[in-house]
Design a protein around this motif. Structure first.
Motif, PDB file in Angstrom:
ATOM      1  N   ASN A  63      14.724  50.678  32.144  1.00  0.00           N
ATOM      2  CA  ASN A  63      14.202  51.597  33.237  1.00  0.00           C
ATOM      3  C   ASN A  63      14.081  52.961  32.815  1.00  0.00           C
ATOM      4  O   ASN A  63      13.205  53.674  33.486  1.00  0.00           O
ATOM      5  CB  ASN A  63      15.616  51.784  34.076  1.00  0.00           C
ATOM      6  N   LEU A  64      14.533  53.317  31.818  1.00  0.00           N
ATOM      7  CA  LEU A  64      14.344  54.813  31.267  1.00  0.00           C
ATOM      8  C   LEU A  64      13.040  54.909  30.267  1.00  0.00           C
ATOM      9  O   LEU A  64      12.617  55.990  29.928  1.00  0.00           O
ATOM     10  CB  LEU A  64      15.393  55.284  30.579  1.00  0.00           C
ATOM     11  N   GLU A  81       4.417  60.911  32.455  1.00  0.00           N
ATOM     12  CA  GLU A  81       5.939  61.207  32.871  1.00  0.00           C
ATOM     13  C   GLU A  81       6.346  62.356  32.971  1.00  0.00           C
ATOM     14  O   GLU A  81       7.208  62.988  33.803  1.00  0.00           O
ATOM     15  CB  GLU A  81       6.778  60.210  32.087  1.00  0.00           C
ATOM     16  N   ASN A  95      20.015  62.871  38.939  1.00  0.00           N
ATOM     17  CA  ASN A  95      18.455  62.415  38.602  1.00  0.00           C
ATOM     18  C   ASN A  95      18.668  61.472  37.323  1.00  0.00           C
ATOM     19  O   ASN A  95      17.891  60.446  37.459  1.00  0.00           O
ATOM     20  CB  ASN A  95      17.827  63.496  38.108  1.00  0.00           C
ATOM     21  N   THR A 142      20.195  57.951  38.767  1.00  0.00           N
ATOM     22  CA  THR A 142      19.223  57.179  39.787  1.00  0.00           C
ATOM     23  C   THR A 142      18.029  56.618  39.034  1.00  0.00           C
ATOM     24  O   THR A 142      17.610  55.395  39.035  1.00  0.00           O
ATOM     25  CB  THR A 142      18.507  57.931  40.791  1.00  0.00           C
ATOM     26  N   GLY A 143      17.536  57.387  37.914  1.00  0.00           N
ATOM     27  CA  GLY A 143      16.536  56.832  37.036  1.00  0.00           C
ATOM     28  C   GLY A 143      17.029  55.544  36.230  1.00  0.00           C
ATOM     29  O   GLY A 143      16.206  54.650  36.247  1.00  0.00           O
ATOM     30  N   PRO A 160      10.716  56.833  39.874  1.00  0.00           N
ATOM     31  CA  PRO A 160      11.005  58.185  39.775  1.00  0.00           C
ATOM     32  C   PRO A 160      11.645  58.513  41.115  1.00  0.00           C
ATOM     33  O   PRO A 160      11.074  59.097  42.116  1.00  0.00           O
ATOM     34  CB  PRO A 160       9.592  58.912  39.830  1.00  0.00           C
ATOM     35  N   SER A 183       8.441  55.567  35.807  1.00  0.00           N
ATOM     36  CA  SER A 183       9.505  54.857  35.498  1.00  0.00           C
ATOM     37  C   SER A 183      10.836  56.024  35.830  1.00  0.00           C
ATOM     38  O   SER A 183      10.593  57.038  36.025  1.00  0.00           O
ATOM     39  CB  SER A 183       9.556  54.868  34.033  1.00  0.00           C
ATOM     40  N   GLY A 184      12.099  55.389  35.445  1.00  0.00           N
ATOM     41  CA  GLY A 184      13.409  56.339  35.787  1.00  0.00           C
ATOM     42  C   GLY A 184      13.337  57.416  34.608  1.00  0.00           C
ATOM     43  O   GLY A 184      14.054  58.217  34.813  1.00  0.00           O
ATOM     44  N   CYS A 207      11.225  59.373  33.893  1.00  0.00           N
ATOM     45  CA  CYS A 207      10.601  60.727  34.500  1.00  0.00           C
ATOM     46  C   CYS A 207      11.666  61.718  35.197  1.00  0.00           C
ATOM     47  O   CYS A 207      11.864  62.747  34.776  1.00  0.00           O
ATOM     48  CB  CYS A 207       9.389  60.276  35.561  1.00  0.00           C
ATOM     49  N   VAL A 208      12.529  61.089  36.057  1.00  0.00           N
ATOM     50  CA  VAL A 208      13.447  61.905  36.703  1.00  0.00           C
ATOM     51  C   VAL A 208      14.681  61.952  35.625  1.00  0.00           C
ATOM     52  O   VAL A 208      15.475  63.236  35.921  1.00  0.00           O
ATOM     53  CB  VAL A 208      13.798  61.162  37.891  1.00  0.00           C
ATOM     54  N   ALA A 209      15.137  61.249  34.819  1.00  0.00           N
ATOM     55  CA  ALA A 209      15.858  61.455  34.063  1.00  0.00           C
ATOM     56  C   ALA A 209      15.468  62.621  32.972  1.00  0.00           C
ATOM     57  O   ALA A 209      16.331  63.444  32.528  1.00  0.00           O
ATOM     58  CB  ALA A 209      15.871  60.428  32.843  1.00  0.00           C
TER      59      ALA A 209
END
Length: 445
Positions: free
Chosen positions: A33-34, A42, A79, A82-83, A89, A355-356, A358-360
């Protein structure tokens, strides 16, 4: 008689016993996911939602003395989590209705009332998610109503962005000042150039303008590689470059703003909420916020995520509980009430977030700022929010056009969608949007 059965050592039995793959599966899923689909894309997508985040957080910090360090720390953690959980995202945005009440009436609706409103809203959303009522609502609400709300929100954000560009803003009072000058480091010419730059790099909203490295919905086929200048331009992290330019220009315009920085981790304290604050927060904050959270933060997010990321269908109950937990935990410590949002998801996707991770990445940056700077914004630092997020205005127009196009592709008539969206677009209140959309749907059927 001596037994001919050979005794098996205990360590061999333990070695032969089947081991649970549960922990390893979780680690593999989180890592998947990350993982970045494309590094620059990203990074660009990570700033795609700051056009909403920065002005509201800055306004709350200046008007009601919101603890910015605590907000950065908690929203950074949100962030990252959830990522890792959703692998897309998924944005973390301020609760706009609560923020609007606080900014417009800061004398009577302060930090305790804001936190009470966030906790009440979060508790109701958790209840709706755990009982399955949110999933039922998601199935009952017509798709055209969801599209109408998305369109109305997109147009509203777009008009707000245009207003930020045209007029000088006083974020502490949430009011517009005089007309912005054409020239200068904060002029209209520079804003128009930045907007044109983003349009050239990212396109005008058509679905075919995907970035290099985006293999979603390609069915495993390799995307044809673009050559020459077009490939180089398309790979530029446009939103990140515009945002970085805005930060640099803000320091150039007011270099003395650095004196307002205080280094060290922010002090996190439990907010004391009185009975009066609970009442005011629930009546003035939670009740107006609930329709917006249910429709835009849960239902619209579920629908949009399934559109943008085929195969990743999230239940409305899961998203509802996620929003609720963020506020049940963070608001007790003074963190701004947060939610997810379809507009933020569309913005981050448009700018390259897939992908997650991005927000991570954005969450890690927030964590660093919250832990390193005890006080980041002072009253002289308002210009930092005035330029970087301007490029995000283009995303709102993309989102509006996307709502029309997707509805037509899913079998509804474009005229039908337009009439419902046109009718609901006249309402500022989310409850009015929802009721008007349902009425139009009933009459049209």
């Amino acid at each position: 008689m001596e037994s001919s059965i050979r005794q098996t050592p205990l360590q061999d039995i333990q070695a032969q016993a089947p081991r649970s793959k549960f922990p390893s599966n979780i680690v593999y899923k989180v890592r998947d996911n990350l993982v970045f689909r494309s590094k620059w894309a990203e990074l660009n997508g990570a700033v795609g939602d700051l056009g909403t985040y920065i002005p509201i957080v800055l306004a709350l910090t200046l008007s009601v003395d919101l603890n910015l360090g605590t907000t950065l720390i908690f929203t950074g953690i949100y962030n990252i989590l959830t990522g890792a959980i959703y692998g897309v995202p998924m944005p973390v945005q301020p609760m706009k209705s609560i923020a609007a009440v606080a900014i417009s009436n800061s004398a009577e609706f302060g930090v305790p009332e804001i936190m009470a409103a966030g906790i009440c809203t979060g508790g109701i959303l958790i209840l709706l998610g755990v009982t399955g009522l949110m999933q039922l609502v998601y199935k009952l609400i017509p798709l055209s109503v969801v599209r109408g709300i998305q369109l109305s929100q997109g147009l509203s954000f777009a008009m707000t962005a245009v207003k930020y560009i045209r007029k000088v803003q006083n974020f502490s009072k949430s009011k517009s000042g005089g007309e912005r000058h054409w020239l200068g480091l904060d002029g209209l010419v520079l804003a128009i150039v930045c907007a044109c730059f983003i349009i050239v790099v990212n396109g005008g909203g058509e679905e075919g303008s995907e970035r290099e490295g985006d293999d979603i919905a390609m069915g495993g086929r390799e995307r044809p590689r673009r050559r020459g200048l077009r490939q180089i331009v398309a790979s530029l992290p446009s939103a990140f470059m515009v945002f970085l330019l805005g930060v640099i220009l803000a320091f150039i315009r007011r270099p003395g703003v650095v004196d307002g920085f205080k280094f060290g981790p922010s002090s996190i304290e439990i907010v004391k909420i009185s009975k009066h604050a609970w009442k005011e927060g629930f009546v003035k904050g939670a009740i107006p916020q609930l329709p917006l959270s249910v429709l835009n933060s849960v239902i619209a997010v579920c629908k949009l995520s399934s559109d943008l990321f085929p195969g990743k269908d999230f239940s409305a109950s899961s998203i509802s509980v996620s929003v609720g937990l963020m506020n049940i935990v963070g608001c007790w410590f003074g963190a701004m009430p947060c939610c997810h949002g379809a507009g933020g998801l569309a913005g981050q996707y448009k700018f390259g977030g897939r992908s997650g991770g991005c927000v991570a990445l954005l969450g890690a940056a927030k964590l660093v700022l919250g832990l390193v700077f005890r006080q980041l914004f002072s009253h002289g630092f308002e210009p930092i929010s005035g330029r970087g997020p301007r490029g995000a205005a283009i995303v709102c127009w993309d989102r509006a056009g996307y709502g029309f196009k997707r509805h037509e592709h899913e079998g509804g008539s474009l005229c039908d969608a337009y009439m419902r969206c046109r009718f609901t677009g006249g309402f500022k209140c989310s409850t009015g949007l929802f009721c008007a959309g349902l009425l139009c749907t009933c009459f049209s059927n």
